[in-house]
Design a protein around this motif. Structure first.
Motif, PDB file in Angstrom:
ATOM      1  N   ASP A 105      28.227  83.834  45.870  1.00 43.77           N
ATOM      2  CA  ASP A 105      28.424  85.152  45.266  1.00 43.77           C
ATOM      3  C   ASP A 105      28.602  85.029  43.748  1.00 43.77           C
ATOM      4  O   ASP A 105      29.155  84.062  43.232  1.00 43.77           O
ATOM      5  CB  ASP A 105      29.658  85.837  45.864  1.00 43.77           C
ATOM      6  N   SER A 106      28.150  86.056  43.048  1.00 44.27           N
ATOM      7  CA  SER A 106      28.311  86.088  41.602  1.00 44.27           C
ATOM      8  C   SER A 106      29.631  86.782  41.266  1.00 44.27           C
ATOM      9  O   SER A 106      29.827  87.958  41.588  1.00 44.27           O
ATOM     10  CB  SER A 106      27.145  86.844  40.952  1.00 44.27           C
ATOM     11  N   VAL A 107      30.551  86.037  40.662  1.00 49.43           N
ATOM     12  CA  VAL A 107      31.833  86.609  40.268  1.00 49.43           C
ATOM     13  C   VAL A 107      32.116  86.218  38.826  1.00 49.43           C
ATOM     14  O   VAL A 107      31.679  85.171  38.353  1.00 49.43           O
ATOM     15  CB  VAL A 107      32.982  86.128  41.172  1.00 49.43           C
ATOM     16  N   THR A 108      32.842  87.069  38.133  1.00 50.87           N
ATOM     17  CA  THR A 108      33.218  86.784  36.752  1.00 50.87           C
ATOM     18  C   THR A 108      34.663  86.321  36.725  1.00 50.87           C
ATOM     19  O   THR A 108      35.563  87.082  37.106  1.00 50.87           O
ATOM     20  CB  THR A 108      33.074  88.027  35.873  1.00 50.87           C
ATOM     21  N   PRO A 109      34.925  85.082  36.322  1.00 54.05           N
ATOM     22  CA  PRO A 109      36.302  84.590  36.287  1.00 54.05           C
ATOM     23  C   PRO A 109      37.170  85.434  35.358  1.00 54.05           C
ATOM     24  O   PRO A 109      36.739  85.816  34.264  1.00 54.05           O
ATOM     25  CB  PRO A 109      36.160  83.158  35.767  1.00 54.05           C
ATOM     26  N   ARG A 110      38.366  85.720  35.788  1.00 51.46           N
ATOM     27  CA  ARG A 110      39.298  86.488  34.970  1.00 51.46           C
ATOM     28  C   ARG A 110      39.865  85.631  33.852  1.00 51.46           C
ATOM     29  O   ARG A 110      40.211  86.138  32.782  1.00 51.46           O
ATOM     30  CB  ARG A 110      40.429  87.021  35.840  1.00 51.46           C
ATOM     31  N   PHE A 111      39.970  84.310  34.080  1.00 49.58           N
ATOM     32  CA  PHE A 111      40.577  83.407  33.111  1.00 49.58           C
ATOM     33  C   PHE A 111      39.566  82.370  32.659  1.00 49.58           C
ATOM     34  O   PHE A 111      38.590  82.079  33.348  1.00 49.58           O
ATOM     35  CB  PHE A 111      41.800  82.718  33.729  1.00 49.58           C
ATOM     36  N   ALA A 166      31.887  80.873  43.672  1.00 49.16           N
ATOM     37  CA  ALA A 166      32.997  81.639  44.238  1.00 49.16           C
ATOM     38  C   ALA A 166      33.422  80.974  45.542  1.00 49.16           C
ATOM     39  O   ALA A 166      32.595  80.474  46.299  1.00 49.16           O
ATOM     40  CB  ALA A 166      32.568  83.081  44.495  1.00 49.16           C
ATOM     41  N   PHE A 167      34.711  80.986  45.776  1.00 55.25           N
ATOM     42  CA  PHE A 167      35.257  80.330  46.956  1.00 55.25           C
ATOM     43  C   PHE A 167      36.046  81.332  47.791  1.00 55.25           C
ATOM     44  O   PHE A 167      36.695  82.234  47.258  1.00 55.25           O
ATOM     45  CB  PHE A 167      36.185  79.188  46.551  1.00 55.25           C
ATOM     46  N   MET A 221      36.193  84.374  45.470  1.00 50.32           N
ATOM     47  CA  MET A 221      36.818  84.487  44.152  1.00 50.32           C
ATOM     48  C   MET A 221      36.748  83.150  43.425  1.00 50.32           C
ATOM     49  O   MET A 221      36.496  82.107  44.042  1.00 50.32           O
ATOM     50  CB  MET A 221      38.281  84.923  44.293  1.00 50.32           C
ATOM     51  N   PRO A 222      37.004  83.143  42.106  1.00 48.78           N
ATOM     52  CA  PRO A 222      37.025  81.881  41.358  1.00 48.78           C
ATOM     53  C   PRO A 222      38.233  81.023  41.751  1.00 48.78           C
ATOM     54  O   PRO A 222      39.253  81.528  42.233  1.00 48.78           O
ATOM     55  CB  PRO A 222      37.137  82.339  39.899  1.00 48.78           C
ATOM     56  N   VAL A 223      38.081  79.723  41.520  1.00 49.83           N
ATOM     57  CA  VAL A 223      39.177  78.770  41.701  1.00 49.83           C
ATOM     58  C   VAL A 223      39.331  77.997  40.401  1.00 49.83           C
ATOM     59  O   VAL A 223      38.344  77.639  39.759  1.00 49.83           O
ATOM     60  CB  VAL A 223      38.900  77.809  42.874  1.00 49.83           C
ATOM     61  N   TYR A 224      40.575  77.745  40.009  1.00 46.54           N
ATOM     62  CA  TYR A 224      40.871  77.104  38.739  1.00 46.54           C
ATOM     63  C   TYR A 224      41.663  75.817  38.940  1.00 46.54           C
ATOM     64  O   TYR A 224      42.473  75.715  39.862  1.00 46.54           O
ATOM     65  CB  TYR A 224      41.709  78.035  37.850  1.00 46.54           C
ATOM     66  N   ILE A 269      43.945  76.229  42.248  1.00 43.85           N
ATOM     67  CA  ILE A 269      44.533  77.461  42.766  1.00 43.85           C
ATOM     68  C   ILE A 269      43.508  78.593  42.789  1.00 43.85           C
ATOM     69  O   ILE A 269      42.731  78.772  41.832  1.00 43.85           O
ATOM     70  CB  ILE A 269      45.737  77.892  41.898  1.00 43.85           C
ATOM     71  N   PHE A 270      43.516  79.378  43.866  1.00 36.72           N
ATOM     72  CA  PHE A 270      42.685  80.582  43.944  1.00 36.72           C
ATOM     73  C   PHE A 270      43.146  81.611  42.909  1.00 36.72           C
ATOM     74  O   PHE A 270      44.341  81.735  42.622  1.00 36.72           O
ATOM     75  CB  PHE A 270      42.790  81.212  45.335  1.00 36.72           C
ATOM     76  N   GLU A 271      42.190  82.400  42.400  1.00 34.82           N
ATOM     77  CA  GLU A 271      42.493  83.372  41.349  1.00 34.82           C
ATOM     78  C   GLU A 271      43.524  84.406  41.778  1.00 34.82           C
ATOM     79  O   GLU A 271      44.347  84.851  40.966  1.00 34.82           O
ATOM     80  CB  GLU A 271      41.207  84.073  40.905  1.00 34.82           C
ATOM     81  N   VAL A 272      43.522  84.809  43.049  1.00 34.60           N
ATOM     82  CA  VAL A 272      44.420  85.862  43.501  1.00 34.60           C
ATOM     83  C   VAL A 272      45.888  85.480  43.330  1.00 34.60           C
ATOM     84  O   VAL A 272      46.761  86.348  43.268  1.00 34.60           O
ATOM     85  CB  VAL A 272      44.133  86.222  44.978  1.00 34.60           C
ATOM     86  N   TYR A 273      46.169  84.186  43.214  1.00 35.78           N
ATOM     87  CA  TYR A 273      47.541  83.728  43.072  1.00 35.78           C
ATOM     88  C   TYR A 273      47.991  83.644  41.610  1.00 35.78           C
ATOM     89  O   TYR A 273      49.109  83.181  41.344  1.00 35.78           O
ATOM     90  CB  TYR A 273      47.705  82.345  43.705  1.00 35.78           C
TER      91      TYR A 273
END
Length: 256
Positions: free
Chosen positions: A154-160, A197-198, A212-215, A240-244
Protein backbone atom coordinates in the motif's frame (compact mmCIF):
# COMPACT_ATOMS: atom_id res chain seq x y z
CA UNK A 1 -2.65 -5.10 32.05
CA UNK A 2 -0.78 -8.32 32.66
CA UNK A 3 2.88 -8.29 33.63
CA UNK A 4 4.00 -10.31 30.62
CA UNK A 5 3.12 -7.34 28.40
CA UNK A 6 5.99 -5.51 30.11
CA UNK A 7 8.84 -8.01 30.17
CA UNK A 8 11.21 -6.11 27.88
CA UNK A 9 13.55 -3.88 29.84
CA UNK A 10 12.49 -5.00 33.32
CA UNK A 11 15.25 -5.56 35.84
CA UNK A 12 15.68 -8.38 38.37
CA UNK A 13 13.80 -11.04 36.40
CA UNK A 14 16.06 -13.72 37.84
CA UNK A 15 16.98 -16.45 37.36
CA UNK A 16 17.93 -16.00 33.71
CA UNK A 17 17.73 -19.16 31.59
CA UNK A 18 20.85 -19.53 29.45
CA UNK A 19 19.69 -22.75 27.77
CA UNK A 20 21.12 -22.82 24.23
CA UNK A 21 19.24 -25.82 22.85
CA UNK A 22 16.25 -24.97 20.68
CA UNK A 23 14.42 -28.10 21.85
CA UNK A 24 15.22 -29.57 25.25
CA UNK A 25 12.57 -32.31 25.25
CA UNK A 26 11.31 -34.36 22.25
CA UNK A 27 7.72 -33.22 22.82
CA UNK A 28 8.78 -29.61 22.25
CA UNK A 29 9.61 -30.45 18.63
CA UNK A 30 6.07 -31.77 18.23
CA UNK A 31 4.52 -28.60 19.60
CA UNK A 32 6.63 -26.51 17.22
CA UNK A 33 5.57 -28.75 14.33
CA UNK A 34 1.88 -28.50 15.23
CA UNK A 35 2.08 -24.72 15.41
CA UNK A 36 3.91 -24.56 12.07
CA UNK A 37 1.34 -26.82 10.37
CA UNK A 38 -1.48 -24.66 11.77
CA UNK A 39 0.12 -21.54 10.27
CA UNK A 40 0.70 -23.34 6.97
CA UNK A 41 -2.99 -24.31 6.75
CA UNK A 42 -4.49 -21.12 8.19
CA UNK A 43 -7.38 -19.65 6.22
CA UNK A 44 -5.77 -16.20 6.15
CA UNK A 45 -3.26 -17.39 3.55
CA UNK A 46 -5.78 -16.81 0.76
CA UNK A 47 -5.02 -13.09 1.14
CA UNK A 48 -1.38 -13.29 2.28
CA UNK A 49 1.92 -12.57 0.60
CA UNK A 50 3.08 -14.63 -1.24
CA UNK A 51 -0.09 -15.98 -2.81
CA UNK A 52 -1.38 -19.37 -1.67
CA UNK A 53 -4.28 -21.37 -3.04
CA UNK A 54 -5.20 -22.49 0.45
CA UNK A 55 -8.80 -23.19 -0.55
CA UNK A 56 -7.48 -25.99 -2.78
CA UNK A 57 -5.72 -27.76 0.09
CA UNK A 58 -7.88 -30.63 1.45
CA UNK A 59 -7.44 -29.85 5.13
CA UNK A 60 -10.00 -30.03 7.92
CA UNK A 61 -8.27 -27.14 9.67
CA UNK A 62 -10.29 -24.09 8.58
CA UNK A 63 -9.28 -21.52 11.19
CA UNK A 64 -7.15 -18.37 11.37
CA UNK A 65 -3.84 -19.00 13.19
CA UNK A 66 -0.61 -16.98 13.18
CA UNK A 67 2.33 -16.07 15.41
CA UNK A 68 0.13 -13.28 16.70
CA UNK A 69 -2.50 -15.72 17.95
CA UNK A 70 0.19 -17.78 19.66
CA UNK A 71 1.55 -14.71 21.43
CA UNK A 72 -1.93 -13.54 22.33
CA UNK A 73 -2.58 -16.85 24.05
CA UNK A 74 0.60 -16.53 26.12
CA UNK A 75 -0.08 -12.92 27.06
CA UNK A 76 -3.60 -13.86 28.12
CA UNK A 77 -2.33 -16.30 30.74
CA UNK A 78 -2.32 -15.55 34.44
CA UNK A 79 1.16 -14.10 35.21
CA UNK A 80 1.88 -16.78 37.84
CA UNK A 81 1.21 -19.49 35.25
CA UNK A 82 3.15 -17.64 32.59
CA UNK A 83 6.32 -17.56 34.68
CA UNK A 84 5.86 -21.07 36.08
CA UNK A 85 5.58 -22.89 32.75
CA UNK A 86 8.35 -23.71 30.29
CA UNK A 87 8.46 -21.97 26.92
CA UNK A 88 6.78 -24.71 24.90
CA UNK A 89 4.33 -25.45 27.69
CA UNK A 90 2.95 -21.96 27.08
CA UNK A 91 2.62 -22.87 23.40
CA UNK A 92 0.85 -26.11 24.24
CA UNK A 93 -1.61 -24.32 26.51
CA UNK A 94 -2.44 -21.70 23.90
CA UNK A 95 -2.82 -24.21 21.08
CA UNK A 96 -4.95 -26.56 23.16
CA UNK A 97 -7.26 -23.75 24.27
CA UNK A 98 -7.59 -22.63 20.66
CA UNK A 99 -8.66 -26.06 19.45
CA UNK A 100 -11.27 -26.26 22.22
CA UNK A 101 -12.56 -22.75 21.47
CA UNK A 102 -12.78 -23.50 17.74
CA UNK A 103 -14.72 -26.71 18.35
CA UNK A 104 -12.18 -29.21 17.02
CA UNK A 105 -12.17 -31.02 20.38
CA UNK A 106 -14.09 -30.64 23.62
CA UNK A 107 -12.45 -29.92 26.94
CA UNK A 108 -13.56 -33.34 28.19
CA UNK A 109 -12.02 -35.07 25.18
CA UNK A 110 -8.79 -33.15 25.64
CA UNK A 111 -8.56 -34.11 29.30
CA UNK A 112 -9.28 -37.76 28.49
CA UNK A 113 -6.58 -37.87 25.79
CA UNK A 114 -4.13 -36.13 28.12
CA UNK A 115 -4.77 -38.68 30.86
CA UNK A 116 -4.28 -41.53 28.40
CA UNK A 117 -0.91 -40.21 27.25
CA UNK A 118 0.27 -39.58 30.80
CA UNK A 119 -0.67 -43.14 31.73
CA UNK A 120 1.15 -44.69 28.77
CA UNK A 121 4.58 -43.26 27.99
CA UNK A 122 4.86 -45.37 24.83
CA UNK A 123 1.89 -43.48 23.36
CA UNK A 124 3.55 -40.18 24.15
CA UNK A 125 6.77 -41.25 22.38
CA UNK A 126 5.08 -42.82 19.37
CA UNK A 127 5.80 -41.32 15.92
CA UNK A 128 3.31 -38.75 14.73
CA UNK A 129 1.00 -39.99 11.99
CA UNK A 130 1.39 -38.62 8.48
CA UNK A 131 -1.30 -36.36 7.09
CA UNK A 132 -1.87 -39.01 4.44
CA UNK A 133 -2.34 -36.34 1.81
CA UNK A 134 0.48 -35.15 -0.43
CA UNK A 135 -1.24 -31.78 -1.03
CA UNK A 136 -1.26 -31.00 2.70
CA UNK A 137 2.38 -32.02 3.07
CA UNK A 138 3.31 -29.91 0.03
CA UNK A 139 1.51 -26.88 1.49
CA UNK A 140 3.37 -27.18 4.79
CA UNK A 141 6.71 -27.46 2.97
CA UNK A 142 5.82 -24.47 0.75
CA UNK A 143 4.95 -22.40 3.81
CA UNK A 144 8.19 -23.36 5.55
CA UNK A 145 10.06 -22.25 2.43
CA UNK A 146 8.19 -19.03 1.62
CA UNK A 147 6.35 -18.02 4.80
CA UNK A 148 3.92 -15.12 4.81
CA UNK A 149 4.46 -11.45 5.44
CA UNK A 150 2.48 -8.63 7.08
CA UNK A 151 4.22 -6.24 4.65
CA UNK A 152 1.74 -4.67 2.26
CA UNK A 153 2.49 -2.73 -0.94
CA UNK A 154 0.00 0.00 0.00
CA UNK A 155 1.05 3.58 -0.65
CA UNK A 156 1.22 5.51 2.62
CA UNK A 157 2.83 8.81 3.54
CA UNK A 158 4.91 8.58 6.73
CA UNK A 159 3.89 11.11 9.36
CA UNK A 160 7.46 11.35 10.67
CA UNK A 161 10.87 11.68 9.04
CA UNK A 162 14.44 10.82 10.02
CA UNK A 163 15.59 13.26 12.71
CA UNK A 164 12.12 13.90 14.15
CA UNK A 165 11.66 13.65 17.91
CA UNK A 166 8.64 11.58 18.88
CA UNK A 167 7.02 10.26 22.03
CA UNK A 168 5.79 6.71 22.41
CA UNK A 169 2.14 6.73 23.44
CA UNK A 170 1.09 5.18 26.72
CA UNK A 171 -1.96 3.37 25.39
CA UNK A 172 -4.06 0.76 27.15
CA UNK A 173 -3.45 -2.70 25.70
CA UNK A 174 -5.98 -5.44 25.28
CA UNK A 175 -5.36 -9.15 24.85
CA UNK A 176 -2.29 -8.53 22.73
CA UNK A 177 0.04 -5.63 22.00
CA UNK A 178 3.15 -4.96 19.93
CA UNK A 179 4.18 -2.03 22.13
CA UNK A 180 6.89 -2.77 24.73
CA UNK A 181 5.94 -1.55 28.17
CA UNK A 182 9.32 -0.07 29.12
CA UNK A 183 9.29 2.56 26.34
CA UNK A 184 5.76 3.88 26.89
CA UNK A 185 5.83 7.62 27.39
CA UNK A 186 9.49 7.82 26.42
CA UNK A 187 10.99 10.23 23.89
CA UNK A 188 13.13 9.03 20.99
CA UNK A 189 14.59 10.11 17.66
CA UNK A 190 13.51 8.63 14.34
CA UNK A 191 16.63 7.15 12.72
CA UNK A 192 14.99 5.17 9.93
CA UNK A 193 11.67 5.09 8.08
CA UNK A 194 11.14 1.62 6.62
CA UNK A 195 9.96 1.44 3.03
CA UNK A 196 6.43 0.26 2.40
CA UNK A 197 3.47 -0.18 4.71
CA UNK A 198 3.18 -2.81 7.40
CA UNK A 199 0.23 -4.34 9.12
CA UNK A 200 -0.17 -7.01 11.75
CA UNK A 201 -1.67 -10.47 11.39
CA UNK A 202 -4.95 -9.27 12.94
CA UNK A 203 -6.30 -6.02 14.41
CA UNK A 204 -5.42 -5.24 18.03
CA UNK A 205 -7.48 -3.15 20.39
CA UNK A 206 -4.61 -0.70 20.85
CA UNK A 207 -4.51 0.43 17.24
CA UNK A 208 -3.01 -2.07 14.79
CA UNK A 209 -5.07 -3.09 11.79
CA UNK A 210 -4.65 -0.97 8.67
CA UNK A 211 -1.27 -0.84 6.88
CA UNK A 212 1.00 1.90 8.22
CA UNK A 213 4.66 3.01 8.32
CA UNK A 214 7.13 1.50 10.77
CA UNK A 215 10.04 3.45 12.23
CA UNK A 216 13.34 2.61 13.87
CA UNK A 217 13.70 4.75 16.98
CA UNK A 218 16.85 5.58 18.95
CA UNK A 219 16.44 6.02 22.71
CA UNK A 220 18.90 7.33 25.26
CA UNK A 221 19.20 4.51 27.81
CA UNK A 222 19.31 7.08 30.61
CA UNK A 223 15.75 8.07 29.66
CA UNK A 224 14.57 4.52 30.34
CA UNK A 225 16.74 2.89 33.01
CA UNK A 226 18.60 3.87 36.15
CA UNK A 227 22.05 5.32 35.52
CA UNK A 228 23.81 2.43 37.28
CA UNK A 229 22.31 -0.06 34.82
CA UNK A 230 23.47 1.50 31.58
CA UNK A 231 26.51 2.23 29.47
CA UNK A 232 26.53 6.02 28.98
CA UNK A 233 27.83 5.60 25.43
CA UNK A 234 25.15 3.13 24.35
CA UNK A 235 22.02 3.69 22.25
CA UNK A 236 18.85 1.61 22.49
CA UNK A 237 16.89 0.95 19.28
CA UNK A 238 13.32 -0.27 18.79
CA UNK A 239 11.11 -0.67 15.71
CA UNK A 240 7.63 0.75 16.31
CA UNK A 241 4.37 1.02 14.35
CA UNK A 242 3.28 4.60 13.58
CA UNK A 243 0.02 4.30 15.52
CA UNK A 244 2.02 4.07 18.75
CA UNK A 245 3.81 7.40 18.19
CA UNK A 246 2.93 11.05 18.68
CA UNK A 247 4.69 14.25 17.69
CA UNK A 248 6.74 16.23 20.19
CA UNK A 249 5.55 19.78 20.50
CA UNK A 250 8.09 22.56 20.84
CA UNK A 251 9.36 22.88 24.41
CA UNK A 252 8.09 19.53 25.69
CA UNK A 253 10.97 17.24 24.71
CA UNK A 254 11.10 15.17 27.88
CA UNK A 255 10.10 11.72 29.01
CA UNK A 256 7.11 11.19 31.26
Amino acid sequence: MKLQHYLGGLENLDPVNFETKVFVEPWEERIFGIHTAMMALSNHLDAALPAYEIDQVPTEFKSFWTWGHLRQGAEGMHPFEYFRLRYYEKWLGGISSFFVAEGYITQAELEARTAAFLADSEKADAPLPSSGDAAIDAQVVKYLTEGDSPLRPDSVTPRFQVGDRVRVKNVVSGDHTRLPGHIRGRVAEVVKVYEGAFTYFFPTTDGLGTPMPVYSLAFKPADIWEEALIDPNSVYYNDIFEVYLEAIESGEDHAE
